[in-house]
Design a protein around this motif. Structure first.
Motif, mmCIF file in Angstrom:
data_model
loop_
_atom_site.group_PDB
_atom_site.id
_atom_site.type_symbol
_atom_site.label_atom_id
_atom_site.label_comp_id
_atom_site.label_asym_id
_atom_site.label_seq_id
_atom_site.Cartn_x
_atom_site.Cartn_y
_atom_site.Cartn_z
ATOM 1 N N VAL A 180 61.218 16.885 54.909
ATOM 2 C CA VAL A 180 62.041 15.887 55.347
ATOM 3 C C VAL A 180 62.613 16.426 56.810
ATOM 4 O O VAL A 180 63.193 17.640 56.878
ATOM 5 C CB VAL A 180 63.319 16.171 54.406
ATOM 6 N N PHE A 181 62.509 15.383 57.640
ATOM 7 C CA PHE A 181 62.961 15.547 59.209
ATOM 8 C C PHE A 181 63.853 14.371 59.306
ATOM 9 O O PHE A 181 63.350 13.224 59.416
ATOM 10 C CB PHE A 181 61.991 15.560 59.879
ATOM 11 N N ARG A 182 65.149 14.588 59.499
ATOM 12 C CA ARG A 182 66.154 13.653 59.798
ATOM 13 C C ARG A 182 66.404 12.600 58.947
ATOM 14 O O ARG A 182 66.275 11.650 59.045
ATOM 15 C CB ARG A 182 66.032 13.144 61.238
ATOM 16 N N GLY A 183 66.118 12.993 57.498
ATOM 17 C CA GLY A 183 66.024 11.998 56.437
ATOM 18 C C GLY A 183 64.753 11.610 56.162
ATOM 19 O O GLY A 183 64.537 10.579 55.137
ATOM 20 N N GLU A 184 63.816 11.650 56.884
ATOM 21 C CA GLU A 184 62.510 11.095 56.561
ATOM 22 C C GLU A 184 61.417 12.013 56.127
ATOM 23 O O GLU A 184 61.242 13.185 56.417
ATOM 24 C CB GLU A 184 61.873 10.419 57.986
ATOM 25 N N SER A 185 60.662 11.695 55.062
ATOM 26 C CA SER A 185 59.710 12.367 54.448
ATOM 27 C C SER A 185 58.582 12.595 55.217
ATOM 28 O O SER A 185 57.810 11.360 55.664
ATOM 29 C CB SER A 185 59.241 11.816 52.924
ATOM 30 N N GLU A 186 58.178 13.691 55.535
ATOM 31 C CA GLU A 186 56.718 13.820 56.678
ATOM 32 C C GLU A 186 55.730 14.044 55.670
ATOM 33 O O GLU A 186 54.552 14.236 56.301
ATOM 34 C CB GLU A 186 56.912 15.002 57.580
ATOM 35 N N THR A 187 55.745 13.940 54.412
ATOM 36 C CA THR A 187 54.797 14.192 53.447
ATOM 37 C C THR A 187 54.460 12.875 52.514
ATOM 38 O O THR A 187 54.187 13.000 51.461
ATOM 39 C CB THR A 187 54.456 15.355 52.554
ATOM 40 N N ASN A 188 54.809 11.767 52.871
ATOM 41 C CA ASN A 188 54.704 10.531 52.478
ATOM 42 C C ASN A 188 55.485 10.603 51.051
ATOM 43 O O ASN A 188 54.746 10.271 49.944
ATOM 44 C CB ASN A 188 53.166 10.107 52.330
ATOM 45 N N ASP A 189 56.757 10.820 51.017
ATOM 46 C CA ASP A 189 57.270 10.741 49.788
ATOM 47 C C ASP A 189 56.942 12.121 48.709
ATOM 48 O O ASP A 189 57.061 12.002 47.743
ATOM 49 C CB ASP A 189 57.368 9.663 49.076
ATOM 50 N N GLY A 190 56.530 13.118 49.438
ATOM 51 C CA GLY A 190 56.574 14.278 48.512
ATOM 52 C C GLY A 190 55.068 14.200 47.845
ATOM 53 O O GLY A 190 54.823 15.014 46.896
ATOM 54 N N LYS A 191 54.116 13.295 48.263
ATOM 55 C CA LYS A 191 52.886 13.340 47.689
ATOM 56 C C LYS A 191 51.897 14.559 47.962
ATOM 57 O O LYS A 191 51.486 14.803 46.886
ATOM 58 C CB LYS A 191 51.933 12.252 48.503
ATOM 59 N N ILE A 192 52.198 15.308 48.844
ATOM 60 C CA ILE A 192 51.827 16.550 48.850
ATOM 61 C C ILE A 192 52.730 17.518 49.219
ATOM 62 O O ILE A 192 53.870 17.379 49.903
ATOM 63 C CB ILE A 192 50.455 16.798 49.850
ATOM 64 N N PRO A 193 52.665 19.128 48.674
ATOM 65 C CA PRO A 193 53.899 20.008 49.274
ATOM 66 C C PRO A 193 53.570 20.185 50.519
ATOM 67 O O PRO A 193 52.655 20.050 51.272
ATOM 68 C CB PRO A 193 53.442 21.384 48.252
#
Length: 299
Positions: free
Chosen positions: A76-89
Motif C-alpha cells: 500500500v502506497f499513499r492508500g493505494e494497493s500496488e498489488t491489485n487489492d492484494g491479489k498477490i503478496p
C-alpha cells in the motif's frame, strides 16, 4: 717471511670488516630498494591476500552497505494497493550504501500488479517496480533537535517505460519524549506516471509513539494533490477534474525474533464514481480500506 704472512692476514681481515659494514649500511644495493625483489609465487600470494582483504572489508570508499527486505500481505502506497487489492503478496527489497557524511545511494525493487484489461483484470505490462535512489540525511540541525532526510527516487516500470518518473522525498522529524513527529513533502520532478504536464505533490504528518514492552504505534495522514498543465483528465465526464485524495493509516509494530512485525489499517476518502483516477468499478478496489500484515528485516 712471517712478516709478509701477517700483513696478508691483516689485509684480509680489514677487507672482511669493510665488507660487513658495507652490507649493514645497504651499500650492496641501490638506495631506492628496501628489501629483496619478490617474484613468482611469493608476489602472487601477497597480491591475492591484498585482494581478499579488499573484498572482506566491511566498508567501501568509507561507507557501509545495509540490506532491507519485507514480505507483506499487500503493498500500500499513499492508500493505494500496488498489488491489485492484494491479489498477490508483496515482496520488497533494497540495498543501501551509506557514508558517515550523511550521503547515501541505493537500489530498490518490488513486485507490482495494477488493474487492467487482460483476462484476469490486471495490467499485463506492469508487474514490477524498481529503481535507484540517492539522498542525504543530517541529524540535529544547528542544535535544534530537528533531523532532515531528502532522497531522489527514480520509478522504473520495466514493462511500461512511458510510466517512469522521478520523485523527491523530503522528511523533517523531531523526538519529543516517546513521541516522534515526522513531516513529509514529496513532489515529482518529472511528469507523474508519464502524463505530460501532470505534477504530483504529497504532504503528510507521520507520528509514532513508543509503548511499553517495545511496541510502537504509528500512523499518518496525507494529502496527495496534483497540478495539471497537460491534458483534460475529467475521466468521468462530470465537468471537473477530481484528481486529489486524502489517505491515512494506523498500526502497531514490534521487533520479534530479529524481524519487525507490523499490522496496519489503510484507507482513503476516494468514493466510487467521484474520482477521475480511481473512481471506477474496474479499479476502485485498490483504494478502499484494508489491513496489511508485514514482516521486515535489515542486515
Amino acid at each position: 717471511m712471517y712478516t709478509r704472512i701477517l700483513k696478508t692476514v691483516s689485509l684480509l681481515m680489514v677487507s672482511m670488516v669493510l665488507s660487513v659494514n658495507a652490507l649493514a649500511a645497504g651499500g650492496d644495493r641501490p638506495k631506492d630498494e628496501t628489501g629483496p625483489v619478490e617474484t613468482g609465487p611469493v608476489k602472487a600470494a601477497k597480491e591475492s591476500n591484498a585482494f581478499d582483504d579488499f573484498l572482506d572489508d566491511e566498508t567501501l570508499l568509507g561507507g557501509k552497505f545495509t540490506t532491507w527486505v519485507e514480505f507483506a500481505s499487500d503493498y500500500v502506497f499513499r492508500g493505494e494497493s500496488e498489488t491489485n487489492d492484494g491479489k498477490i503478496p508483496s515482496l520488497k527489497a533494497a540495498i543501501t550504501w551509506s557514508h558517515p557524511s550523511g550521503f547515501y545511494l541505493g537500489y530498490y525493487g518490488a513486485n507490482n500488479l495494477f488493474p487492467g484489461n487482460d483476462a484476469a483484470h490486471n495490467n499485463p505490462h506492469i508487474n514490477a517496480l524498481w529503481g535507484p535512489y540517492a539522498g542525504y540525511s543530517v541529524k540535529d540541525i544547528a542544535g535544534s533537535g530537528i533531523n532532515y532526510n531528502g532522497m531522489f527516487f527514480q520509478y522504473i516500470y520495466p514493462g511500461s517505460r512511458d510510466s517512469n518518473y522521478l520523485e523527491m522525498f523530503n522528511y523533517l522529524d523531531t523526538q519529543i519524549g516517546n513521541l516522534n513527529l515526522k513531516f513529509e513533502y514529496s513532489p515529482t520532478i518529472t511528469d507523474w506516471f508519464g502524463v505530460k504536464g501532470l505534477q504530483s505533490h504529497n504532504v503528510a504528518i507521520l507520528p509514532s509513539y513508543a509503548l511499553p514492552h517495545k511496541f510502537v504505534v504509528s500512523g499518518g495522514v496525507g494529502y496527495q494533490f496534483f497540478n495539471n498543465h497537460g491534458p483534460n483528465l475529467d475521466a468521468n465526464g462530470n465537468g471537473k477534474e477530481e484528481l486529489n485524495w486524502v489517505h491515512w493509516n494506523i498500526g502497531v509494530s514490534r521487533k520479534m525474533f530479529g524481524y519487525n512485525v507490523d499490522l496496519r489499517y489503510h484507507d482513503t476518502n476516494i468514493k466510487e464514481g467521484h474520482h477521475d483516477f480511481y473512481g471506477f468499478s474496474s479499479n476502485h478496489q485498490i483504494v478502499d480500506s484494508r489491513y496489511v500484515f508485514s514482516l521486515s528485516r535489515s542486515f
